[in-house]
Design a protein around this motif. Structure first.
Motif, PDB file in Angstrom:
ATOM      1  N   THR A  44     -12.405 -10.426  -1.461  1.00 49.10           N
ATOM      2  CA  THR A  44     -11.807  -9.415  -2.331  1.00 49.10           C
ATOM      3  C   THR A  44     -12.179  -9.640  -3.785  1.00 49.10           C
ATOM      4  OG1 THR A  44      -9.806 -10.679  -2.750  1.00 49.10           O
ATOM      5  CG2 THR A  44      -9.815  -9.297  -0.798  1.00 49.10           C
ATOM      6  N   MET A  84       0.832  -1.210   0.000  1.00 45.93           N
ATOM      7  CA  MET A  84       0.000   0.000   0.000  1.00 45.93           C
ATOM      8  C   MET A  84       0.861   1.252   0.000  1.00 45.93           C
ATOM      9  SD  MET A  84      -3.212  -0.962   2.466  1.00 45.93           S
ATOM     10  CE  MET A  84      -2.229  -1.439   3.876  1.00 45.93           C
ATOM     11  N   GLU A 140      -6.959  -4.260  10.063  1.00 43.70           N
ATOM     12  CA  GLU A 140      -8.018  -5.193   9.688  1.00 43.70           C
ATOM     13  C   GLU A 140      -7.427  -6.549   9.292  1.00 43.70           C
ATOM     14  OE1 GLU A 140     -10.465  -3.631   6.533  1.00 43.70           O
ATOM     15  OE2 GLU A 140     -11.327  -5.619   6.187  1.00 43.70           O
ATOM     16  N   ALA A 141      -6.397  -6.494   8.445  1.00 49.38           N
ATOM     17  CA  ALA A 141      -5.776  -7.751   7.998  1.00 49.38           C
ATOM     18  C   ALA A 141      -5.124  -8.466   9.173  1.00 49.38           C
ATOM     19  CB  ALA A 141      -4.741  -7.466   6.916  1.00 49.38           C
ATOM     20  N   LYS A 176      -6.332  -0.626   7.119  1.00 50.15           N
ATOM     21  CA  LYS A 176      -6.238  -1.899   6.368  1.00 50.15           C
ATOM     22  C   LYS A 176      -5.295  -2.868   7.072  1.00 50.15           C
ATOM     23  CE  LYS A 176      -8.431  -1.163   2.356  1.00 50.15           C
ATOM     24  NZ  LYS A 176      -9.448  -2.074   1.863  1.00 50.15           N
ATOM     25  N   VAL A 177      -4.177  -2.351   7.539  1.00 52.98           N
ATOM     26  CA  VAL A 177      -3.222  -3.230   8.219  1.00 52.98           C
ATOM     27  C   VAL A 177      -3.866  -3.819   9.462  1.00 52.98           C
ATOM     28  CG1 VAL A 177      -1.041  -3.314   9.483  1.00 52.98           C
ATOM     29  CG2 VAL A 177      -1.163  -2.096   7.323  1.00 52.98           C
ATOM     30  N   ARG A 211      -0.120  -9.586   3.736  1.00 56.74           N
ATOM     31  CA  ARG A 211       0.393  -8.646   2.750  1.00 56.74           C
ATOM     32  C   ARG A 211      -0.308  -8.861   1.407  1.00 56.74           C
ATOM     33  NH1 ARG A 211       5.685  -9.574   3.192  1.00 56.74           N
ATOM     34  NH2 ARG A 211       5.524 -11.067   1.510  1.00 56.74           N
ATOM     35  N   VAL A 256      -4.016  -7.376   1.710  1.00 59.47           N
ATOM     36  CA  VAL A 256      -4.266  -5.928   1.674  1.00 59.47           C
ATOM     37  C   VAL A 256      -4.043  -5.357   0.283  1.00 59.47           C
ATOM     38  CG1 VAL A 256      -3.698  -5.530   4.092  1.00 59.47           C
ATOM     39  CG2 VAL A 256      -1.911  -5.324   2.352  1.00 59.47           C
ATOM     40  N   LYS A 257      -3.298  -6.075  -0.547  1.00 59.72           N
ATOM     41  CA  LYS A 257      -3.031  -5.527  -1.869  1.00 59.72           C
ATOM     42  C   LYS A 257      -4.292  -5.510  -2.726  1.00 59.72           C
ATOM     43  CE  LYS A 257       0.086  -5.343  -5.665  1.00 59.72           C
ATOM     44  NZ  LYS A 257       0.788  -6.048  -6.704  1.00 59.72           N
ATOM     45  N   GLU A 258      -5.247  -6.334  -2.351  1.00 56.89           N
ATOM     46  CA  GLU A 258      -6.511  -6.426  -3.090  1.00 56.89           C
ATOM     47  C   GLU A 258      -6.276  -6.608  -4.578  1.00 56.89           C
ATOM     48  OE1 GLU A 258      -8.440  -2.883  -1.785  1.00 56.89           O
ATOM     49  OE2 GLU A 258      -9.155  -3.809   0.054  1.00 56.89           O
TER      50      GLU A 258
END
Lengths: 308, 361, 359, 296
Positions: C181, C98, C114-115, C111-112, C144, C147-149
C-alpha cells in the motif's frame, strides 16, 4: 498464515480450524466441572438450603396476597383457609370495571416510561463524559449528582409541589416523571458510567481513526456495546419510579394518580374490601415481575454496575 | 517429591464425547520422573493447560488414572495432592502484605512459625522482594505480583511437584530472562519435580530437561531439547521448534538416497523401502548457501527473496524447486548473487505421513 | 513523509515525550524499540493525532497536521489488545472504514474479500470478533487497517499477545502486506529480536526520548550509547567496568587487551555480545578469562551458559549442546576486536568492526 | 492510561446538570428559604435566623425520631448485610437455578412501597394474616398494633423481606466476578473455606459491599411509605421515623419553618453518615499509597 510451499508441507500447521478454537475456548474455561468451592468444605445440599429458605420467606407474604385476591371478602374475614375455597375473579372484575382503578395503572406506566426515557437520554452523554474525560469540576459534579440520591423524598415533597404548581404542572404525568428524574438520573449516570468504563477506550479511538464522526460512533458502535448497561439502568429507573409513592401522590390529584396512590384509598374506605385491595396489590407486582424476567440475564452483571 | 505417572489419561469437556474431536486431551501414558524439569509445549488450544489442571487436581479426567509414586490420586483434591501451581496471571491476596502472601500456604499447612519466617525471608531474598516485604500486595506492579505468585509455589519445600501455567506471560522481556534463570537455579537447588506449560519454545527448551510437545490434544513428541531439534518425530515438531522452523520439502527415498528438488543426495544410511512420495526435513541451520558455481552437484539452485540480518546470524529466505526454503548463515557470511543451497546429509530427516522414518540399523 | 519536529508531550508534571525529531519516509518500515513505558505508545498516539503534542510540530508531506482531527487524517492503527467492534461481524469490522469513507458497495465487497483472503479470514466473515481466537481477532484488526489504505499505519506491539509461532508467521507477513500500500509503517515492540527480524529502520526509545534512529542493523551494531546497546540486546549484553591506563584496558588486575590510543585514561565500560564469547580458544589475539558456571540453558541448537566473573554476571552463547555443571570453573575466550567501549557518560567510543565492512 | 483532560466534556454533562439543577436546587432553595423564615400566614414572611434549627434540635420529638431512625438503620444493617452475604455465598453459580433465584429474589424490590406495607399489614394481622394467625396458633399473642416491641419486629421483618435481596444481588454480582484462578490458587495453597472468604471473597466484594451499605443505610434512614402504611407510625409514636414525622409536620400541620429546618438537618445527617461509611470502608485495609480504583 502457514503460507504455501515448505510450510504447507508440514501438514499439521494451524490454519483456523474450528476444532482448534473449540479446544481453545474449552481450555480457557478450565476446571468448570468442579465447583469453585468444592473441597473447601460445606455440604452442597446444606448450601442449597439457605437460598431455598430465603425464597420461601420471600414468597409466603406474596402467596398470601395472591391467595386473598381470589377470595370473597367474607371468606377472608370469617374463615382461615390456605387456599381459596371458592375461587373467584370478582375482585379483579371490580378493578377492571372501574376506570378510577385501572386508570391508575395506566397513569403509573405513563410516567414511569417518560421518566425512564428522559433519564436515559440525558444520562448517556453525561456518563460518557465521566467515563472518558477529566474536566473542570468532574469529581465534584459526580459527587453532587450522587448526593441527590441521598436526599429523602420527604424533604422534596412540599417544595416540589410548590415548584410544579408555579408551572401549572400539578396533576400531570410529566411532573411526576421529572420529579423522579432527580433520583433516577444520578443512578443512571452511575450505572452507565460503570458499564462504559468497561469498554476499552481503544475502541473509541479505533472508530475515530477509521473516520467515524462522534454521533455516528456513539449510535452505531458504542450504544450496542453497552446495551446491557442501558437495560440495567432502565431497570433501575423503572424500579424506583414504579415503587415510589410519596412524591407521586403529592404531585397528583386525579388525572395522573398512580395506582399505588389509588390503592391507599381503599385503606380508609368503609368496611375495607380486603379482596379488592389484594387483587390491586397483585396487579402492581406483575409489571415488576415482567421487567425482572426480561433483564434476568443482566441482573448479576448489572448490580456490579459494570465493574467490580 | 514424587514420580508422577499418567495412566491411560484422557479428557473431554463434553459429557458424552462421541469422537476423537471431542477430546481436549487424547489418551496419554507417561511417567514424570522425580525431580525432573519438564515443559509442556504447544500452541494455544492444544490441551496443555488441561493436562496441567488434571495433574494438579483442579480438573478430574474423563478416564484414566494419575499416580504419585504408587499412590492413586485421581480422586484427590488439589490440597490433598500436595502440589504447587503458578497461574498465567498473578493471583495474590490483596489484603495481605508480600510476606504474609508467601507465608500463607505454609501457615495453612501448620508449619511452625519460626520455620515459616525463615523460609519466607529466604524466598523474599531469592526473589529480590525483601524491601517490599511489609507492603500490601495490591499496590505492586504486575511483575512483582507474579513474583509473589511464583514465591508462593516455591516456598513450599515438601511438594510433590510445582506446576507452572505460562507464568511469564505478563513479565517484561528483560525480566523474563532473569526469572527464567532463577527458576532454573531453584530447580537445581531443590530438585523439585517441575512442570512448565508454555507456547514459547525458548522458555520450554531452556527450562526443561524434557519437553512434551502437544498438538490438538495429542502428545506428538517427548524428548530432550536436542532430540526435538535434531530428530523431530513429527513435521509439526520440526515446524514448531526452532526459529525459523524446519524446512519440509517433498521428495522420494530409495535405499540411502533421497531425491529432493531434482537432486539426489546420499545420506549414508539405509532406509526401508517406501513407494509413495515422502517429505524430507532439514533445519535452516544445516542449509548452507553457496555460490552456485562452487556448490557442485549437490547444490540446489535457490532464488533468494530476502536476507534478514538479525545481528547474531542472517536468515536467508528463498525458493527452490519444490517449495520455500529458509537458511541460517553466519553473521559474517554474505549471500552470493547466484545462490545454491547445500544440505548437510547427516542432518536430513525423512518423514512419511508427517511421521519420522528412521534409517535401518 | 512524516516529520516530527522537536515534539514534546507533557501531562501534568510528567514528561511523556521529550524532544523527538524523526523523519519517516513514505513506504518505509520504522520500528520503535524500547521497554514498557519508554514512550512508544505515547509517541504513536501523537503521530496518529489521538493526542496533541505540547510542543513541536508534526508534518505530513510537508504540511502541518496538528490542527487536523484524527478523523480527517489518513492513518490506521492496530493495538496490542485485540481491538475490534464486538457487535459487528468480521465482515463489517473490515468494511467499516470504507463504509465511513462512502466507498461503493462493489468496491467494499471486493476489498473485504481480498483482505480476508490475505489474512486467512474468509471462513470467519460472518462471525463476531469475540467468537474468534486471539490470532484471528488480531488479523481482523489488521485487515481493517489494511483496507483503509492509509498513508500512515501504526502497529502498537501487534503480536505481543499471540502465540510464539503465530507471531513468527504474522511477523514475516506483515511488512509485506503493508508494503504494497506504500504506507509509512510504524511498529512498536519491546523485543530486540523482533526488531531485527523485521529489519527496516529502528528508533530506540528510553524515558520518552528517541536515543537513536537508523537502519535497524546499524543501530544494533553501532549503538551510540550504553543504554541503547542494552535496550537492543537479547540475550542481555555482557558488560564490565574497565580502566584505561596507557595502552591497556584493565579489568581489576587483569589486562583485557590493548586500548585505542586516542582515548584519555580513565574509567570505561566494556561490553561484548554473548555470541562473541566462546568456550573454545581460537581467534588470534584471543583473550581468556576464568569464570564460574551459574547455570546452563540448552535450546537444542544453542546453549546459554550463565557465568560469573567476579561481581559480573555474563552470558555465553554457544552453538550446539554443551553440558557444564553448576559451580564448575571454566575459561571463556573472547576477541578484543569484538569489544564495545563506552566512556564514563555511557557514550560509545569504540565499536567492533563488522566482517561485511571488511569485505 | 489516564483519561485526557478536556473541558468540552461539559457539553455532554450539561443536560444532566440543567435537569438536576432545576429539580434539585430550586426546591432545595425553597426549603432553605423557609427554614430561615417565619410566617403569620397570608404569605407574609420574616427572617427567623437559626431559630427553627435551634427549636428542632432541642425538641424531644425530633430527637426521639432521630434516635429511632438510627436504631432502625443499625438493626437493618446488622441483619441485612451479613444475611445478604451469607445467602449470596450459598447461591448456585450456574445453571437454570441462577435465573430462578435471581428473579424470585428481585421480586420484592419491584413492588410499590405502599403495597409492601399492605402485604405485611395483611400478612401480619392475627385475624386474617398467615403470620399473625400462625403465631396465635402456637400461643403467641400477636398484635403489632398494640405492642411497641411487636410493631418494631414486624417493621424490621418487613424491611428484611423487602431489601435483603438488594444486598444479595450486589454481593452475588461481586462474587461471580472473581476469576476462577483465585479459587484454584487458594485450593492449592490449602486455604480453608473461612480463609477463602476472608482473603479472597470479602476483599473482592469490598466495592459492592460499600454500595450495599450506603444504599441500605440511606434508604432505611429515609424510610417512609412502608411503616406509614403498616403501622401508621404507631402504636403511639414508636415507629414514627423522621420522614413520617417530617411529612406530618409539613403537610399535615403545615409548619413550614420547622419542617424545612428539619429537612435540612435530616439531609445533612444522611450526607455526613454516608461520608463516614464511605471513608471508613474505602480505607479499611488499604494504605494511603495504594487506594483502590473505585475511589473517585
Amino acid at each position: 498464515m502457514s503460507g504455501e510451499g515448505a510450510r504447507g508441507g508440514a501438514g499439521a500447521i494451524p490454519p483456523s480450524t474450528s476444532a482448534e478454537e473449540a479446544l481453545e475456548r474449552a481450555e480457557e474455561a478450565p476446571a468448570k466441572e468442579s465447583s469453585p468451592l468444592a473441597g473447601l468444605g460445606g455440604n452442597s445440599r446444606l448450601k442449597a438450603l439457605v437460598p431455598t429458605l430465603y425464597i420461601v420467606f420471600l414468597m409466603l407474604p406474596i402467596y398470601w396476597l395472591i391467595n386473598m385476591s381470589f377470595k370473597h371478602n367474607n371468606e377472608i374475614v370469617s374463615t382461615f383457609t390456605l387456599f381459596p375455597e371458592n375461587p373467584t375473579l370478582d375482585n379483579y372484575r371490580v378493578i377492571f370495571g372501574d376506570p378510577s382503578w385501572y386508570g391508575g395503572y395506566i397513569d403509573s406506566l405513563i410516567y414511569v416510561v417518560i421518566n425512564t426515557l428522559v433519564s436515559l437520554s440525558v444520562a448517556l452523554p453525561a456518563a460518557y463524559a465521566f467515563s472518558r474525560y477529566r474536566f473542570l469540576g468532574d469529581k465534584h459534579m459526580f459527587f453532587w449528582l450522587l448526593t441527590n440520591r441521598m436526599a429523602p423524598p420527604a424533604v422534596f415533597a412540599l417544595p416540589f409541589f410548590q415548584l410544579y404548581s408555579a408551572f401549572g404542572l400539578i396533576d400531570t404525568h410529566v411532573a411526576v416523571a421529572l420529579a423522579h428524574c432527580l433520583f433516577n438520573v444520578p443512578l443512571a449516570v452511575w450505572i452507565l458510567e460503570g458499564f462504559m468504563s468497561g469498554v476499552p477506550r481503544e475502541i473509541d479511538e479505533t472508530a475515530f481513526v477509521d473516520g467515524y464522526s462522534f454521533p455516528r460512533f456513539f449510535v452505531k458502535i458504542f450504544i450496542p456495546l453497552i446495551a446491557s448497561g442501558i437495560g440495567v439502568a432502565a431497570f433501575f429507573c423503572f424500579m424506583f419510579s414504579w415503587v415510589e409513592l410519596l412524591i407521586a401522590r403529592t404531585l397528583t390529584v386525579t388525572d395522573a394518580k398512580p395506582i399505588s396512590a389509588v390503592m391507599t384509598r381503599t385503606n380508609s374506605a368503609t368496611g375495607l374490601d380486603w379482596g379488592v385491595l389484594a387483587a390491586a396489590g397483585v396487579l402492581t407486582i406483575i409489571p415488576g415481575a415482567l421487567v425482572i424476567y426480561f433483564v434476568r440475564n443482566y441482573i448479576a452483571k448489572g448490580f456490579a454496575l459494570g465493574r467490580v | 517429591m514424587a514420580r508422577i505417572t499418567l495412566d491411560a489419561l484422557a479428557h473431554s469437556y463434553s459429557p458424552n464425547p462421541t469422537g476423537p474431536a471431542d477430546y481436549a486431551l487424547k489418551q496419554i501414558d507417561y511417567a514424570w520422573e522425580d525431580g525432573g524439569a519438564y515443559a509442556l509445549l504447544g500452541p494455544s488450544g492444544c490441551g496443555k493447560t488441561t493436562l496441567l489442571n488434571i495433574i494438579s487436581g483442579l480438573l478430574s479426567p474423563s478416564s484414566g488414572r494419575i499416580l504419585f509414586d504408587e499412590r492413586d490420586v485421581t480422586g484427590l483434591s488439589p490440597e490433598r495432592r500436595n502440589i504447587a501451581q503458578v497461574f498465567q496471571f498473578p493471583v495474590i491476596y490483596d489484603t495481605m502484605t508480600v510476606a504474609e502472601n508467601l507465608a500463607f500456604p505454609l501457615l495453612n499447612r501448620g508449619v511452625e512459625r519460626a520455620e515459616v519466617d525463615k523460609r519466607v525471608s529466604e524466598m523474599l531474598e531469592t526473589l529480590d522482594l525483601t524491601t517490599q516485604a511489609r507492603r500490601r500486595a495490591r499496590g505492586l506492579n504486575a511483575d512483582e505480583k507474579q513474583k509473589i505468585s511464583l514465591g508462593r509455589g516455591l516456598v513450599r519445600y515438601d511438594v510433590n511437584a510445582i506446576l507452572f501455567d505460562e507464568p511469564l506471560t505478563v513479565i517484561d522481556p528483560h525480566m523474563k530472562w532473569q526469572l527464567r534463570t532463577k527458576l532454573k537455579e531453584l530447580h537445581e537447588q531443590f530438585a523439585h519435580t517441575m512442570i512448565y506449560v508454555t507456547h514459547d519454545q525458548t522458555e520450554a527448551l531452556t527450562f526443561a530437561d524434557k519437553v512434551v510437545v502437544m498438538y490438538e490434544g495429542e502428545v506428538v513428541q517427548i524428548g530432550t531439547p536436542e532430540q526435538l531439534f535434531d530428530e523431530p518425530e513429527h513435521t509439526f515438531v520440526g515446524y514448531f521448534i526452532g526459529s525459523p522452523g524446519m524446512n519440509i520439502l517433498p521428495g522420494r527415498i530409495e535405499g540411502s538416497t533421497v531425491t529432493v528438488a531434482g537432486r539426489q543426495i546420499d545420506l549414508g544410511r539405509d532406509y526401508p523401502a517406501v513407494e509413495e512420495p515422502i517429505e524430507i526435513g532439514i533445519r535452516p541451520e544445516f542449509v548452507a548457501v553457496r555460490e552456485a558455481r562452487e556448490a557442485g552437484t549437490s547444490g540446489v539452485p535457490m532464488s533468494v527473496r530476502t536476507v534478514e540480518d538479525i545481528g547474531r546470524y542472517k536468515i536467508v529466505r528463498g525458493e527452490i524447486e519444490g517449495g520455500r526454503l529458509d537458511a541460517v548463515i553466519d553473521e559474517s557470511d554474505s549471500v552470493p548473487t547466484s545462490a545454491a543451497a547445500v544440505f548437510d546429509p547427516a542432518r536430513i530427516n525423512v518423514y512419511r505421513d508427517s511421521h519420522l522414518l528412521r534409517a535401518r540399523g | 513523509m512524516l516529520e516530527l519536529v522537536d515534539v514534546g508531550k507533557q501531562v501534568g508534571g510528567e514528561t511523556h515525550i521529550a524532544d523527538v525529531s524523526l523523519t519517516l519516509e513514505t513506504g518505509s518500515l520504522n520500528i520503535l524499540l524500547g521497554p514498557t513505558l519508554a514512550g512508544k505508545t505515547s509517541l504513536m498516539r501523537l503521530m496518529a493525532g489521538l493526542d496533541k503534542p505540547t510542543r513541536g510540530d508534526i508534518l505530513m508531506n510537508g504540511e502541518s497536521v496538528l490542527g487536523r482531527s484524527v478523523r480527517k487524517r489518513s492513518v490506521a492503527m492496530v493495538y496490542q489488545q485485540f481491538i475490534n467492534y464486538p457487535t459487528l461481524t468480521v465482515y463489517e469490522n473490515i468494511a467499516s472504514p470504507m463504509r465511513i469513507a462512502g466507498r461503493d458497495r462493489g468496491t467494499i465487497e471486493s476489498k473485504v474479500r481480498e483482505a480476508a483472503e490475505l489474512l486467512k479470514l474468509e471462513e470467519l466473515l460472518d462471525r463476531t470478533p469475540l467468537n474468534l481466537s486471539g490470532g484471528q481477532q488480531q488479523r481482523t484488526a489488521l485487515a481493517r487497517a489494511l483496507v483503509k489504505e492509509a498513508e500512515l499505519v501504526l502497529l502498537d506491539e501487534p503480536l505481543a499477545n499471540l502465540d510464539y509461532k503465530l507471531r513468527e508467521e504474522l511477523r514475516e507477513e506483515l511488512p509485506r502486506l503493508f508494503a504494497r500500500t506504500g504506507a509509512i509503517l510504524v511498529y512498536a515492540t519491546t523485543e530486540p529480536h523482533e526488531a531485527l527480524l523485521l529489519g527496516g529502520k529502528t528508533a530506540t526509545m528510553a524515558e520518552g526520548r528517541v536515543t537513536q534512529f537508523g537502519t535497524t542493523i546499524d543501530v544494533y551494531n553501532r549503538p551510540h550509547d550504553l543504554h541503547t546497546a542494552e535496550t537492543f540486546a537479547d540475550p542481555p549484553l555482557n558488560t564490565a567496568p574497565v580502566r584505561k591506563r596507557g595502552t591497556e584496558l584493565r579489568l581489576g588486575d587483569r589486562t583485557l587487551g590493548p586500548a585505542p590510543e586516542s582515548l584519555p585514561d580513565g574509567d570505561y565500560t566494556v561490553a561484548i555480545r554473548p555470541h562473541h564469547v566462546s568456550l573454545q580458544p581460537g581467534s588470534i589475539g584471543g583473550l581468556s578469562l576464568p569464570v564460574r558456571v551459574d547455570s546452563t540453558e540448552i535450546t537444542g541448537s544453542e546453549t546459554f551458559i550463565h557465568v560469573s566473573m567476579g561481581p559480573e554476571s555474563w552470558v555465553v552463547l554457544t552453538h550446539g549442546v554443551h553440558r557444564v555443571d553448576k559451580g564448575q570453573d571454566l575459561s571463556i575466550h573472547l576477541d578484543p576486536a569484538q569489544f564495545y567501549l563506552f566512556d564514563a557518560d555511557g557514550l560509545l567510543v569504540r565499536s567492533p568492526r563488522r566482517h561485511d565492512e571488511a569485505a | 492510561m489516564d483519561k485526557p483532560f478536556d473541558n468540552r466534556a461539559w457539553f455532554f454533562v450539561l443536560p444532566v446538570f440543567v435537569l438536576v439543577a432545576i429539580s434539585a436546587i430550586i426546591p432545595l432553595m425553597t426549603v432553605v428559604n423557609y427554614s430561615f423564615q417565619d410566617t403569620f400566614g397570608n404569605n407574609v414572611f420574616f427572617w427567623a435566623g437559626f431559630e427553627w434549627y435551634a427549636d428542632v434540635l432541642a425538641s424531644d420529638r425530633f430527637r426521639s425520631a432521630l434516635l429511632r431512625n438510627l436504631l432502625f438503620s443499625a438493626i437493618i444493617l446488622l441483619i441485612e448485610i451479613p444475611l445478604g452475604i451469607a445467602i449470596a455465598l450459598c447461591m448456585p453459580r450456574k445453571g437454570v437455578w441462577v435465573s430462578v433465584c435471581l428473579v424470585l429474589m428481585a421480586l420484592p424490590l419491584l413492588i410499590p412501597w405502599n403495597v409492601v406495607g399492605t402485604i405485611w399489614q395483611v400478612f401480619g394481622r392475627s385475624d386474617i394474616g398467615l403470620l399473625g394467625r400462625s403465631l396465635e396458633f402456637v400461643g403467641i399473642d400477636f398484635n403489632y398494633g398494640q405492642s411497641a416491641i411487636q410493631s418494631w419486629i414486624i417493621v424490621v421483618m418487613m424491611d428484611v423481606w423487602h431489601w435483603t435481596s438488594l444486598v444479595v444481588l450486589l454481593c452475588y454480582s461481586g462474587l461471580v466476578a472473581i476469576p476462577e484462578a483465585y479459587y484454584q490458587a487458594a485450593r492449592i495453597d490449602g486455604a480453608s473455606r473461612w480463609k477463602v472468604f476472608l482473603h479472597i471473597q470479602l476483599p473482592k466484594m469490598q466495592r459492592v459491599l460499600l454500595i450495599a451499605v450506603l444504599l441500605r443505610f440511606m434508604d432505611s434512614f429515609m424510610i417512609y411509605t412502608e411503616p406509614f402504611v403498616l403501622t401508621g407510625g404507631g402504636p403511639g409514636t414508636t415507629t414514627t421515623f423522621l420522614s413520617i414525622d417530617l411529612v406530618k409536620m409539613a403537610i399535615g400541620q403545615f409548619d413550614l419553618g420547622p419542617a424545612a429546618a428539619m429537612s435540612i438537618i435530616y439531609f445533612l445527617i444522611i450526607l455526613l453518615l454516608s461520608w463516614v461509611f464511605y471513608t471508613v470502608m474505602t480505607n479499611f485495609g488499604v494504605n494511603a499509597a495504594d487506594r483502590p480504583e473505585a475511589d473517585r
